[in-house]
Design an enzyme around this catalytic site. Structure first.
Site: not given
Ligand code: HSE
Length: 406
Positions: A10, A129, A131, A200, A299
């Site tokens: 992706t 993501g 941000i 994270k 995404g």
């Molecule tokens: N699977 C993660 C989420 C996305 O749902 O935020 C990638 O870090």
């Protein structure tokens, strides 16, 4: 100048798409005469894909090609990502990754390898993501002593919790919808058990406080146990429940208190209105106060947006380093879970007298038709160790959820 992508899933395919879609703009921003995609490493084939001819399953083609100056790693996982990224850095190539597992586990080693080879290792897409959060922390907020960083770092769990609040869905139904919409994996454990958010917050804590926080050094709890009754109490209190990952400097910065768990957030908090798959990260600085960064945390194109920005940054800094990083932490740097301090929401079947005897003055929360004998309340400030001991003396404890002060 040439770029390679390792991993055409992706995010990797999103990177190829953004490189093509905004090609002229990206070349100009990167201060290069050209910036072209030369290889895509993947074990699969992609018949009919516009980039079909670039796909190879041979990593050595990328490694040994001196024209490839920047490599994008979007494979995920540690194996073989770590070996491949390290080899690329040692071969004098800058590397950009979206792989939070890799950065959380091997960030120090990879940043050291980048330094030794005078190249860059960038990972803006690994947290939040699309941000912007890594650069704000290492650059824009660098005048501050950061005291706390906390956020909603996982879109899948935030979607599930949002559905539980807005539609009265239960966990299993909301999870099934998240899987159908493609947010959650068929094995949703990394998201719903908090593992993704744990990686994270490690990266954010590493950057904010300068010392390594390992993913297994603190308590990580997911959202599987949140029930419709918890949701009713949270609403009656005027708040919501979110999966919150947080790291706070304590003892004058000698320690850090880190936690990933569901949390009750006041409806007035900026984090309370973060809905669906969106993420938000709150950074508390001693000059700025609170700043909240909000946007699409996952995404294809949002994540690719952050990856490609790092590619541009690498291209602009060829032969020069962006110096940042963190060091190994001393033993005992991460506070034991028992010493985590806060207020907690508790549901149990004890009497008012027993609760008063145990906690002193608490804040009760009332809902219509509560389960028989049940009391729900918010404790005064207490450490988790003391809370656990006190909960052992209560009758039928059904929920314990921390309460945030942001
Ligand atoms: N699977 C993660 C989420 C996305 O749902 O935020 C990638 O870090």
């Amino acid at each position: 100048m040439y770029v390679a992508i390792m991993g055409y899933g992706t995010v990797g395919s999103g990177v190829a798409e953004v490189l093509k879609k905004n090609h002229a703009h990206i070349v100009k921003k990167s201060l290069q005469d050209s910036l072209e995609l030369k290889y895509i490493l993947d074990l699969r084939t992609f018949p009919g894909d516009p980039n079909e001819s670039l796909v190879t399953d041979d990593f050595n083609k990328i490694l040994s090609d001196p024209e490839v100056k920047i490599v994008v790693e979007t494979m995920g996982g540690l194996k073989p990502a770590y070996d491949f990224v390290l080899a690329c850095l040692n071969a004098g190539k800058s590397v950009v990754t979206s792989n939070k597992e890799l950065v959380a586990a091997k960030g120090i080693e990879l940043l050291e390898a980048a330094k030794a080879n005078n190249v860059n290792f960038l990972f803006e897409a690994s947290v939040g993501g699309g941000i912007p959060i890594i650069r704000p922390i290492i650059q824009c907020l660098s005048a501050n002593k950061i005291t706390e960083v906390a956020g909603i770092l996982n879109g899948t769990t935030n979607y599930i919790l949002t559905r539980m609040f807005s539609d009265g869905a239960d966990f299993e139904d909301a999870l099934a919808d998240a899987q159908e919409l493609g947010y959650a994996e068929r094995d949703p454990s990394a998201d719903v058990d908090g593992i993704d958010a744990c990686r994270k917050i490690c990266i954010l804590a590493d950057l904010c406080f300068g010392k390594e926080v390992k993913p297994d050094s603190f308590s990580t709890e997911g959202i599987r146990d949140i029930t419709k009754t918890d949701v009713k109490y949270a609403e009656a209190w005027g708040g919501v429940i979110k999966l919150v990952a947080s790291a706070k400097a304590v003892n004058g910065g000698r320690n850090v208190s880190v936690c990933v768990s569901p949390a009750l957030i006041s409806g007035e908090s900026q984090l309370a209105c973060v809905s669906g798959v969106f993420n938000a990260i709150l950074v508390r600085g001693n000059a700025l106060g609170d700043a909240v960064f909000y946007g699409r945390g996952a995404g294809k194109l949002p994540t690719a947006s952050a990856v490609v920005a790092d590619v541009i940054d690498c291209a602009r800094h060829l032969g020069r380093r962006k110096p940042f990083g963190w060091v190994k932490s001393p033993e005992g740097y991460v506070l034991p879970d028992d010493e985590f301090k806060g207020k907690f929401f508790v549901r149990c079947d004890s009497s008012f007298e027993e609760i008063a005897d145990t906690f002193g003055k608490v804040e009760y929360i009332n809902i219509e038709d509560p389960p028989e004998n049940e009391k729900a309340f918010i404790t005064p400030m207490i450490t988790k160790g003391d809370l656990n001991k006190k909960c052992e003396t209560l009758r039928e404890v059904k929920s314990v959820i921390r309460v945030t002060d942001y």
